[in-house]
Write a protein that holds these residues in place. Sequence first.
Motif, PDB file in Angstrom:
ATOM      1  N   PHE A  42       8.644   5.117  -2.261  1.00 42.39           N
ATOM      2  CA  PHE A  42       9.779   6.049  -2.262  1.00 42.39           C
ATOM      3  C   PHE A  42       9.760   6.888  -0.984  1.00 42.39           C
ATOM      4  O   PHE A  42      10.790   7.048  -0.310  1.00 42.39           O
ATOM      5  CB  PHE A  42       9.720   6.954  -3.494  1.00 42.39           C
ATOM      6  CG  PHE A  42      10.787   8.010  -3.525  1.00 42.39           C
ATOM      7  CD1 PHE A  42      12.057   7.722  -3.992  1.00 42.39           C
ATOM      8  CD2 PHE A  42      10.530   9.305  -3.090  1.00 42.39           C
ATOM      9  CE1 PHE A  42      13.048   8.690  -4.019  1.00 42.39           C
ATOM     10  CE2 PHE A  42      11.511  10.282  -3.116  1.00 42.39           C
ATOM     11  CZ  PHE A  42      12.772   9.971  -3.580  1.00 42.39           C
ATOM     12  N   LEU A  43       8.590   7.402  -0.652  1.00 38.02           N
ATOM     13  CA  LEU A  43       8.483   8.300   0.501  1.00 38.02           C
ATOM     14  C   LEU A  43       8.585   7.546   1.822  1.00 38.02           C
ATOM     15  O   LEU A  43       9.339   7.943   2.713  1.00 38.02           O
ATOM     16  CB  LEU A  43       7.181   9.082   0.425  1.00 38.02           C
ATOM     17  CG  LEU A  43       7.062   9.995  -0.798  1.00 38.02           C
ATOM     18  CD1 LEU A  43       5.636  10.496  -0.953  1.00 38.02           C
ATOM     19  CD2 LEU A  43       8.041  11.153  -0.705  1.00 38.02           C
ATOM     20  N   HIS A  44       7.868   6.447   1.974  1.00 37.76           N
ATOM     21  CA  HIS A  44       7.857   5.709   3.237  1.00 37.76           C
ATOM     22  C   HIS A  44       9.165   4.995   3.514  1.00 37.76           C
ATOM     23  O   HIS A  44       9.499   4.729   4.667  1.00 37.76           O
ATOM     24  CB  HIS A  44       6.707   4.704   3.259  1.00 37.76           C
ATOM     25  CG  HIS A  44       5.390   5.351   3.509  1.00 37.76           C
ATOM     26  ND1 HIS A  44       4.908   5.584   4.770  1.00 37.76           N
ATOM     27  CD2 HIS A  44       4.460   5.837   2.652  1.00 37.76           C
ATOM     28  CE1 HIS A  44       3.735   6.185   4.683  1.00 37.76           C
ATOM     29  NE2 HIS A  44       3.439   6.343   3.413  1.00 37.76           N
ATOM     30  N   ARG A  45       9.902   4.690   2.470  1.00 41.34           N
ATOM     31  CA  ARG A  45      11.197   4.009   2.645  1.00 41.34           C
ATOM     32  C   ARG A  45      12.367   4.981   2.670  1.00 41.34           C
ATOM     33  O   ARG A  45      13.510   4.559   2.770  1.00 41.34           O
ATOM     34  CB  ARG A  45      11.399   2.985   1.525  1.00 41.34           C
ATOM     35  CG  ARG A  45      10.391   1.874   1.562  1.00 41.34           C
ATOM     36  CD  ARG A  45      10.531   0.965   0.367  1.00 41.34           C
ATOM     37  NE  ARG A  45       9.445  -0.005   0.350  1.00 41.34           N
ATOM     38  CZ  ARG A  45       9.210  -0.834  -0.638  1.00 41.34           C
ATOM     39  NH1 ARG A  45       9.992  -0.854  -1.710  1.00 41.34           N
ATOM     40  NH2 ARG A  45       8.203  -1.671  -0.581  1.00 41.34           N
ATOM     41  N   PHE A  46      12.093   6.277   2.549  1.00 39.73           N
ATOM     42  CA  PHE A  46      13.149   7.302   2.555  1.00 39.73           C
ATOM     43  C   PHE A  46      14.233   6.943   1.542  1.00 39.73           C
ATOM     44  O   PHE A  46      15.424   6.944   1.844  1.00 39.73           O
ATOM     45  CB  PHE A  46      13.772   7.459   3.945  1.00 39.73           C
ATOM     46  CG  PHE A  46      12.768   7.711   5.035  1.00 39.73           C
ATOM     47  CD1 PHE A  46      12.248   8.976   5.239  1.00 39.73           C
ATOM     48  CD2 PHE A  46      12.334   6.685   5.852  1.00 39.73           C
ATOM     49  CE1 PHE A  46      11.316   9.216   6.241  1.00 39.73           C
ATOM     50  CE2 PHE A  46      11.401   6.910   6.850  1.00 39.73           C
ATOM     51  CZ  PHE A  46      10.900   8.183   7.052  1.00 39.73           C
ATOM     52  N   GLN A  47      13.814   6.623   0.333  1.00 36.54           N
ATOM     53  CA  GLN A  47      14.747   6.095  -0.657  1.00 36.54           C
ATOM     54  C   GLN A  47      15.793   7.101  -1.138  1.00 36.54           C
ATOM     55  O   GLN A  47      16.742   6.698  -1.804  1.00 36.54           O
ATOM     56  CB  GLN A  47      13.975   5.498  -1.841  1.00 36.54           C
ATOM     57  CG  GLN A  47      13.299   4.200  -1.447  1.00 36.54           C
ATOM     58  CD  GLN A  47      12.537   3.560  -2.577  1.00 36.54           C
ATOM     59  OE1 GLN A  47      11.812   4.209  -3.319  1.00 36.54           O
ATOM     60  NE2 GLN A  47      12.697   2.253  -2.713  1.00 36.54           N
ATOM     61  N   TRP A  48      15.677   8.332  -0.780  1.00 35.90           N
ATOM     62  CA  TRP A  48      16.691   9.323  -1.153  1.00 35.90           C
ATOM     63  C   TRP A  48      17.810   9.385  -0.121  1.00 35.90           C
ATOM     64  O   TRP A  48      18.788  10.100  -0.306  1.00 35.90           O
ATOM     65  CB  TRP A  48      16.052  10.712  -1.328  1.00 35.90           C
ATOM     66  CG  TRP A  48      15.469  11.289  -0.073  1.00 35.90           C
ATOM     67  CD1 TRP A  48      16.065  12.190   0.761  1.00 35.90           C
ATOM     68  CD2 TRP A  48      14.201  10.997   0.498  1.00 35.90           C
ATOM     69  NE1 TRP A  48      15.250  12.470   1.828  1.00 35.90           N
ATOM     70  CE2 TRP A  48      14.083  11.741   1.680  1.00 35.90           C
ATOM     71  CE3 TRP A  48      13.137  10.166   0.145  1.00 35.90           C
ATOM     72  CZ2 TRP A  48      12.955  11.693   2.496  1.00 35.90           C
ATOM     73  CZ3 TRP A  48      12.014  10.125   0.952  1.00 35.90           C
ATOM     74  CH2 TRP A  48      11.936  10.876   2.113  1.00 35.90           C
ATOM     75  N   LEU A  49      17.700   8.588   0.950  1.00 35.14           N
ATOM     76  CA  LEU A  49      18.687   8.608   2.026  1.00 35.14           C
ATOM     77  C   LEU A  49      19.320   7.233   2.238  1.00 35.14           C
ATOM     78  O   LEU A  49      18.680   6.202   2.024  1.00 35.14           O
ATOM     79  CB  LEU A  49      18.024   9.030   3.348  1.00 35.14           C
ATOM     80  CG  LEU A  49      17.438  10.439   3.397  1.00 35.14           C
ATOM     81  CD1 LEU A  49      16.609  10.622   4.654  1.00 35.14           C
ATOM     82  CD2 LEU A  49      18.529  11.481   3.312  1.00 35.14           C
ATOM     83  N   GLU A  50      20.551   7.244   2.703  1.00 35.50           N
ATOM     84  CA  GLU A  50      21.233   6.020   3.140  1.00 35.50           C
ATOM     85  C   GLU A  50      20.882   5.796   4.611  1.00 35.50           C
ATOM     86  O   GLU A  50      20.562   6.747   5.335  1.00 35.50           O
ATOM     87  CB  GLU A  50      22.758   6.173   2.981  1.00 35.50           C
ATOM     88  CG  GLU A  50      23.220   6.447   1.560  1.00 35.50           C
ATOM     89  CD  GLU A  50      22.885   5.319   0.599  1.00 35.50           C
ATOM     90  OE1 GLU A  50      22.964   4.140   1.018  1.00 35.50           O
ATOM     91  OE2 GLU A  50      22.520   5.619  -0.551  1.00 35.50           O
TER      92      GLU A  50
END
Length: 116
Positions: A42-50
Amino acid sequence: MDGAVQTVYPRKNWSSMVLYNCGHPKNKVITPEVVSTQTGAFLHRFQWLEDEEIGSIPFVWNFLEGHNRVGEGDAATFPKAIHYTRGGPWFEAWKHCEFADLWLKEKDECVKEAKK
């Protein structure tokens, strides 16, 4: 390095050097609790952002040793921050990697300063 299997995933090297826009509303979700409880993915892939919400930095500020190259005679391509992607000079097997001399010099200076 340590024999660990490397996983390929989107945005992999983006997380090796990050500057957060703390004023961006979507980054408000990154609280100490989220950092402590979310997965590394979640953190390394910046999953909260497009993708379009993620900016870029010049590659010299996230220079990937073994991947990026300094252009001959081109000082603008010399790294300002180095990510030792394959292993750094603190490992015996990588003590002669590209830019090891810079890292070792910094380490020696830090050790000398700490002894003062």
